[in-house]
Design an enzyme around this catalytic site. Sequence first.
Site, mmCIF file in Angstrom:
data_model
loop_
_atom_site.group_PDB
_atom_site.id
_atom_site.type_symbol
_atom_site.label_atom_id
_atom_site.label_comp_id
_atom_site.label_asym_id
_atom_site.label_seq_id
_atom_site.Cartn_x
_atom_site.Cartn_y
_atom_site.Cartn_z
ATOM 1 N N TRP A 361 -39.512 -3.554 -39.713
ATOM 2 C CA TRP A 361 -38.646 -3.390 -38.537
ATOM 3 C C TRP A 361 -37.520 -2.404 -38.826
ATOM 4 O O TRP A 361 -36.836 -1.945 -37.912
ATOM 5 C CB TRP A 361 -38.061 -4.738 -38.110
ATOM 6 N N ASP A 362 -37.335 -2.054 -40.105
ATOM 7 C CA ASP A 362 -36.325 -1.061 -40.492
ATOM 8 C C ASP A 362 -36.448 0.199 -39.635
ATOM 9 O O ASP A 362 -35.452 0.826 -39.279
ATOM 10 C CB ASP A 362 -36.522 -0.615 -41.953
ATOM 11 N N GLU A 488 -33.237 -13.657 -43.867
ATOM 12 C CA GLU A 488 -34.394 -14.281 -44.510
ATOM 13 C C GLU A 488 -34.006 -15.397 -45.481
ATOM 14 O O GLU A 488 -34.854 -15.884 -46.221
ATOM 15 C CB GLU A 488 -35.234 -13.208 -45.198
ATOM 16 N N LYS A 589 -28.678 -13.984 -45.900
ATOM 17 C CA LYS A 589 -29.079 -12.860 -46.744
ATOM 18 C C LYS A 589 -28.498 -11.566 -46.169
ATOM 19 O O LYS A 589 -28.063 -10.677 -46.888
ATOM 20 C CB LYS A 589 -30.598 -12.759 -46.787
ATOM 21 N N GLN A 590 -28.524 -11.479 -44.846
ATOM 22 C CA GLN A 590 -28.075 -10.244 -44.196
ATOM 23 C C GLN A 590 -27.596 -10.564 -42.788
ATOM 24 O O GLN A 590 -27.841 -11.658 -42.282
ATOM 25 C CB GLN A 590 -29.222 -9.243 -44.159
HETATM 26 C C1 BGC Z 1 -34.965 -7.318 -45.789
HETATM 27 C C2 BGC Z 1 -35.790 -7.022 -44.558
HETATM 28 C C3 BGC Z 1 -36.253 -5.582 -44.612
HETATM 29 C C4 BGC Z 1 -37.011 -5.324 -45.894
HETATM 30 C C5 BGC Z 1 -37.399 -3.872 -46.041
HETATM 31 C C6 BGC Z 1 -35.810 -7.048 -47.011
HETATM 32 O O1 BGC Z 1 -35.072 -7.277 -48.146
HETATM 33 O O2 BGC Z 1 -34.519 -8.646 -45.808
HETATM 34 O O3 BGC Z 1 -35.034 -7.247 -43.406
HETATM 35 O O4 BGC Z 1 -37.063 -5.313 -43.537
HETATM 36 O O5 BGC Z 1 -36.206 -5.680 -46.989
HETATM 37 O O6 BGC Z 1 -36.262 -3.061 -46.119
#
Ligand code: BGC
Length: 779
Positions: A361-362, A488, A589-590
Site C-alpha cells: 500500500w506504500d 501492525e 507500530k506506526q
Molecule cells: C509496514 C507496512 C509497509 C511495509 C512495506 C512494514 O514495516 O508496517 O505498513 O507497507 O513495511 O514498507
Amino acid sequence: MIDHECFPVEPWQLRESSLGLAQLAQTESLFALSNGHIGLRGNLDEGEPHGIPGTYLGGLHEVRPLPYAEAGYGYPESGQSVVSITNGKLIRLLVDDEPLDVRYGDLRHHERVLDLRAGTLTRDLEWTSPAGKAVRVRTVRLVSFTHRSIAAISYEVEALADDTRIVLQSELVANEEQPPPSDDPRVSAALTNPLVAVSSDQDDAGAILLHRTKGTGLLIGAGMDHLFELPDSAVLEQDVRDDWARTTIAVTLQAGERLRVVKLLAYGWSGSRTEPAIRDQVSAALTSARAQGWDGLVQQQREALDAFWAGADVYLEGDPVLQQAVRFGLFHVLQSGARAERRAIAAKGLTGPGYDGHAFWDTEGFVLPVLTLTVPHAARDALLWRHSILDKARERAKVLGLQGAAFPWRTIAGDECSAYWPAGTAAFHVNADIAYAVERYRAATADEAFDRDIGIELLVETARLWRSLGHHDRHGTWHIDGVTGPDEYSALADDNVFTNLMAARNLRAAAAACMRHPHRAEDLGVDPEELEAWRDAAASVAIPYAEDLQVHSQAAGFTRYREFDTRGASFPLFLTVPYGLLYASQVCKQADLLLALHWCGESFTAEDKARNVDYYERRTVRDSSLSATTQAVMCAEVGHLELAHAYAHEAALIDLRDLQDNGANGLHMASLAGAWSALVEGFGGMRENDGRLSFDPALPSGITRLQFHLRWRGALLHTDITHERASFTADDGDLTLLLGGEEVLLPSGSTHTIALTPRTALLPPPPQPPGRAPAAPER
Ligand code: BGC
C-alpha cells in the site's frame, strides 16, 4: 549509520568524497539509478567488491515456495521475488595485468556524485596498482528517462605513466553470484541462478543475451553496444557464451593519453512475446541509443529532469540538510515510477532486493500522492497496473469468501505473496488506499477517460469488497470486524477507525462514479440496490470513541488495553516482543489513527485532532518507516511545528543516514515520498477536499522559507511561504484555491498573497514513548 562527513550537504547532489567499503551496500542503494523499468544498483563498475550486486527490471520476477510449518486456508502457496538479471554495468580494467580493485594497490582519490539535475552518477578515481602504475578513471552512468529500455556508461581511463598496458573488459553477465536470498534451502534453490540461457549473439561491437527465468518462464533480453575513442593501435576482441558476453580492448597508453568507451545497454522482457521479438526489441533500442549518441542521451536526460524539477522542486531556506534530503527523495521517487508503465512500483523501487521487490500500500498511500501532483502520467500508469491485476484480486476475494476484489497486501505480479495471514488476509485497507489514489488522481487531473474506463471499475470492485466484509448490527450501525489496520502491532481488530473511514469514502466514491457514468455502472452490473447499500453503509459506519478520554479509539477496545512500557526495550519491538503481547497493548507500530486524521481530516474537529495527536504520539513507536511522515503532517496541523520538523528530518533522512539500518537492501520509497508530504502537506498545509486544493501554511522556526511547485489540472502552481506570508502563483492555466477558508480564483500568471499569523497549539507538545523521541533536526 552512514558517516555523513563523507557526504557533504549540497543542494543538488549527493557526493561521497571517499569510498566507504563498510557502507558499500548502503551506498549502492543511495547511488542506484532507475527509470522504473531498468534499475541498476550503484555497484562499482568493476563489479567487486560489492555489497549486493543488482540489476533489475520492473515487474520481472521469479516464483518461490512459501513454506509453512502450520498451513491454513487461503495461505498463498508461492511467493514472488525480484531477481537480479543480466548485469550490463560491468567494466573491468586491468593495468599492466593487474585488475583495478579498490581493495588493493593505492586508491589515492575516489569520489562518486549523484547529480539530481543531470540524472547521472559520476565516479572519479585515481588508483596506483600494487606494481606502482597509476591511472585516472572517470565513469558516468545514466538510466535514461527518455528511452525506457536504455542505460549508458561513459568510461574513460587516463594513463599517468608511460607504457601503461590497459585492458578493458566490458561485459554482460547473467546469474551473477548473489548473497544467499534466504536461510530456507527451498527458497534459495529457487532463486540461485534463476536464469536459463536461451540464446546469445554478437557483432563487432556488442552482444545480445536472451535468458528465461526458471520458474516463471519470462524471457529477458539484455544487449550491449559500444562507441569507442581509441588510439589506432588498440586491439579489440569479442567473446560470447551462454551466461556472458565480453568486449575486450587492449592498448598501451603513454602518460596523459586516454581511452574512452561509451557502453550502451538495452533491456526488455516479456511473458508472452517470442525470442525474435525480444531480440529485435533490444537490438532496436541499441541502434536508437547509438543514434542519440552519448551527448544526446545526456542532454535528453537533463531536459527530462529540468521539466520534472520545474513542476516538482521543493526549495528551502534555513535547513540545508533537509533541502538536500528532500530533493534526493524526490529524485528517487521519480526514478521509481517515471517509466514503470503498468508495472508495480515496489516499496524499494528498483534499488535493491528488500521486501522481495514487492509493492505494498506504500505505493498508493505515499508514493502516488507525490507523483499525482508532479508526474501525473506516472501515477496513472501505476493505477493502470492495479487495474491490470484486477482479475487476480477478484479471484483472491472469492478464495476469501468475499465479493469484489481483494488486492494483495504484497505482490509483484498481482498474486498475494504475504505468508503472514493477519496481513495477507486481513489488511484490507489496501483496497481503500487504492480507491483513494484513484480519487486523488481524478481530482488532480480531471482525466475523464481514466475515470470512465479504469477508475470506476477499481472503485466498484473495491466497494463490493467492503460491502461483503462489513455488516450492520441490530441498531443499523455498520461495522468492519477482524481487520488489520496500518498499525501492525494490532491485528484482527474490530472497527479500525482508519479502515472504516477509508472504506466509507471508497463506498461513496464508487457510488459517485456510478452516477457520473451510468452506462459503465450498468456494464459492471451495479444496480440501485447496490448503490443504496454502499451509501447506507458509508453513512452508518462505526467510529469508536472513548468518551472518558475524549479521543478516538484506534479500533474498538483499543484504549482499554494495557499500556506498553518501552523503557529498556529495543526497537523494532517485533524482534524482541511476542506479537500476542503487542496486539494486546496500546502500542502502535506506526501512525494509524493519526493517518485517519490526515487522510480523512474532514471527519474530525480541530479539537479532536489536537487530543488524538496528543494521545497517539505517546503510544507510537515508529517501527515502520511509513510513520514519521504522517506524524510530521499531523503535528504540523495541530501546531507542534518543531516536532513536525524533527519528523520531517526523520522521513527525509531515512536512507541518507540509514536510520533503520537496512538501507543496504534498498531505499524506503514511501518515506522518501513522505518527506515531500511532510513539507507540502505539513508546513504548506495543503489538503485536497472535494476536488479543491486548500492551503494553511505554517513554518517551524528552523525553516525560514519554503517554495514548492505542483501540477493541478494542467496548470502549474508555485508557492512561496515565509513565516509572515504565503504567495500562490498560477501558471499555464487558472487555478481555484481555498486559502484561509476563502475561495480564491487565480488567473494564469497571477499571484495571490495572504498574511500568516503564528499557529498556536491547543495542547503542549506531547512526549513519545521512552526511547522513541525523534532526533532534533540536524544542523
Ligand atoms: C509496514 C507496512 C509497509 C511495509 C512495506 C512494514 O514495516 O508496517 O505498513 O507497507 O513495511 O514498507
